[in-house]
Scaffold this active site. Sequence first.
Site, mmCIF file in Angstrom:
data_model
loop_
_atom_site.group_PDB
_atom_site.id
_atom_site.type_symbol
_atom_site.label_atom_id
_atom_site.label_comp_id
_atom_site.label_asym_id
_atom_site.label_seq_id
_atom_site.Cartn_x
_atom_site.Cartn_y
_atom_site.Cartn_z
ATOM 1 N N CYS A 53 0.814 -1.225 0.000
ATOM 2 C CA CYS A 53 0.000 0.000 0.000
ATOM 3 C C CYS A 53 0.843 1.269 0.000
ATOM 4 O O CYS A 53 0.319 2.351 -0.276
ATOM 5 C CB CYS A 53 -0.930 0.016 1.207
ATOM 6 S SG CYS A 53 -2.213 -1.214 1.064
HETATM 7 N N1 COA Z 1 -20.382 -9.332 7.690
HETATM 8 C C1 COA Z 1 -20.850 -9.511 8.952
HETATM 9 N N2 COA Z 1 -20.068 -9.801 9.999
HETATM 10 C C2 COA Z 1 -18.744 -9.922 9.781
HETATM 11 C C3 COA Z 1 -18.186 -9.757 8.502
HETATM 12 C C4 COA Z 1 -19.059 -9.460 7.438
HETATM 13 N N3 COA Z 1 -18.616 -9.281 6.188
HETATM 14 N N4 COA Z 1 -16.849 -9.929 8.577
HETATM 15 C C5 COA Z 1 -16.567 -10.177 9.865
HETATM 16 N N5 COA Z 1 -17.703 -10.190 10.593
HETATM 17 C C6 COA Z 1 -17.832 -10.447 12.040
HETATM 18 C C7 COA Z 1 -16.642 -11.221 12.554
HETATM 19 O O1 COA Z 1 -16.833 -12.598 12.387
HETATM 20 C C8 COA Z 1 -16.602 -10.802 13.993
HETATM 21 O O2 COA Z 1 -17.559 -11.542 14.719
HETATM 22 P P1 COA Z 1 -17.241 -12.000 16.227
HETATM 23 O O3 COA Z 1 -17.083 -10.706 16.998
HETATM 24 O O4 COA Z 1 -18.443 -12.789 16.586
HETATM 25 O O5 COA Z 1 -15.964 -12.785 16.156
HETATM 26 C C9 COA Z 1 -17.059 -9.356 13.952
HETATM 27 O O6 COA Z 1 -17.803 -9.221 12.744
HETATM 28 C C10 COA Z 1 -15.922 -8.371 13.967
HETATM 29 O O7 COA Z 1 -14.957 -8.766 12.979
HETATM 30 P P2 COA Z 1 -13.551 -8.099 12.841
HETATM 31 O O8 COA Z 1 -12.781 -8.759 11.734
HETATM 32 O O9 COA Z 1 -12.904 -8.016 14.174
HETATM 33 O O10 COA Z 1 -13.990 -6.654 12.328
HETATM 34 P P3 COA Z 1 -13.250 -5.268 12.434
HETATM 35 O O11 COA Z 1 -14.128 -4.339 13.168
HETATM 36 O O12 COA Z 1 -11.831 -5.403 12.852
HETATM 37 O O13 COA Z 1 -13.253 -4.800 10.898
HETATM 38 C C11 COA Z 1 -11.723 -4.639 9.053
HETATM 39 C C12 COA Z 1 -12.603 -5.547 9.912
HETATM 40 C C13 COA Z 1 -10.942 -5.497 8.071
HETATM 41 C C14 COA Z 1 -12.598 -3.667 8.298
HETATM 42 C C15 COA Z 1 -10.751 -3.835 9.960
HETATM 43 O O14 COA Z 1 -10.093 -4.697 10.859
HETATM 44 C C16 COA Z 1 -9.687 -3.059 9.200
HETATM 45 O O15 COA Z 1 -9.979 -2.218 8.383
HETATM 46 N N6 COA Z 1 -8.417 -3.307 9.552
HETATM 47 C C17 COA Z 1 -7.272 -2.628 8.954
HETATM 48 C C18 COA Z 1 -7.213 -2.986 7.540
HETATM 49 C C19 COA Z 1 -6.067 -2.380 6.821
HETATM 50 O O16 COA Z 1 -5.739 -1.239 6.911
HETATM 51 N N7 COA Z 1 -5.480 -3.187 6.020
HETATM 52 C C20 COA Z 1 -4.473 -2.761 5.176
HETATM 53 C C21 COA Z 1 -4.748 -3.487 3.940
HETATM 54 S S1 COA Z 1 -3.670 -3.021 2.743
#
Ligand code: COA
Length: 375
Positions: free
Chosen positions: A156
């Site tokens: 990125c």
């Molecule tokens: N729809 C519904 N529920 C979902 C889901 C979806 N698509 N994806 C995950 N969940 C659920 C999970 O299973 C989890 O359930 P649980 O609490 O029962 O275990 C819950 O939602 C939270 O999931 P989590 O993965 O912890 O979500 P989050 O709030 O961390 O958001 C991201 C996920 C990826 C959006 C976030 O972590 C993020 O943006 N991280 C940084 C990403 C980044 O900058 N990456 C660089 C890439 S180049």
Amino acid sequence: MHQPAITGTGVFTPPEIITNDELVAAFNAHVDLWNAENAAAIAAGEVEAKAYSSSEFIVAASGIERRHVLDKSGVLDPAVMHPWLRERADDEPSVMAEMGVAAARAALEMAGVAAGEVDLVICAASNHERAYPAIAVEIQQLLGSGGFAFDMNVACSSATFGIQAAADMIRSGSAGKALVISPEICSAHLEWRDRDCHFIFGDVATAVLIEREDEAAKPRFVIRSTRCATEFSNNIRNNNGFLRRTRKGHMEDRRDMQFMQNGRKVFKDVLPMVSAHIAAHMAEEGVQAVDLKRLWLHQANKTMNDYIGRKVLGRDPEPGEQPNILQDYANTSSAGSIIAFAKYSKDLEAGDVGLICSFGAGYSVGSVIVERRIG
Ligand code: COA
């Protein structure tokens, strides 16, 4: 030493759009199919049933509302779940080169520079469709540019690291006019069958033209300084490559070819790293929070950007001070901060200072402090 300046930016946006609702409908249909196919194994407790995704979760967790993609038909087909990209003959432009050329032409036009005047092309992106010949060399040939060209990948942060490389070469005189091009084909790299990440990415290409300020004919942003940093982490990782053939079972399982991340961990690690990096860069350059007219941040997650904006400015950013484009484009890897810069910078006045910052896999973080000059 010459003063480098950004004189042109270009964005190529693929016309096809997938909304969250369309994406979730296809994903949930895939879940139904997969769970039916694996009903016996699920009943026996051998595998876990897949769960539905939801548009509400996607917007709340990321701020993403839609994404542009090269092909939506394959992504939205529950039996396919990946884009279909036409196979191209070796003597046709590759898909990355085609997107990159479109963005580059827009940047050249904005700067009023002919492609033949460019003597450095860097293709800085996280997903390169092949190892060699370099996509940048193909773009150089398609544009009719001279000098030399090379590919680089810092995930990125590729575009900001590319800007630093080009700016340093212009400073020293080893290049005169440079294009830093970031064609991001993230849809081909994303695992659309994985609920945790299926909503994250979109496709786009950006280009930045950098030249010596004393040769710039139009309003510009001088590059006051750049700062890049890396720290190794496995929390965002891709294991694709020719070594897959050498590992038993890996040719059959395509999951390890795609993007993998531990999103929560990334959040926790990267936020302090980026905030400290920007603070150190500003201090080094003598830029105070009150001097900063705009922040063009990496476009991965709205909550992340809100947090960084508050840390850097010491208060909640005013509307427009820290523009997000991720709601329309999703995460476009290295191109995200450049899209924000290209779309939300032309209104700045002479003397205004802004900061471009990208961050991501590696981990990596790159920042560029720019100052608007008009006359
Ligand atoms: N729809 C519904 N529920 C979902 C889901 C979806 N698509 N994806 C995950 N969940 C659920 C999970 O299973 C989890 O359930 P649980 O609490 O029962 O275990 C819950 O939602 C939270 O999931 P989590 O993965 O912890 O979500 P989050 O709030 O961390 O958001 C991201 C996920 C990826 C959006 C976030 O972590 C993020 O943006 N991280 C940084 C990403 C980044 O900058 N990456 C660089 C890439 S180049």
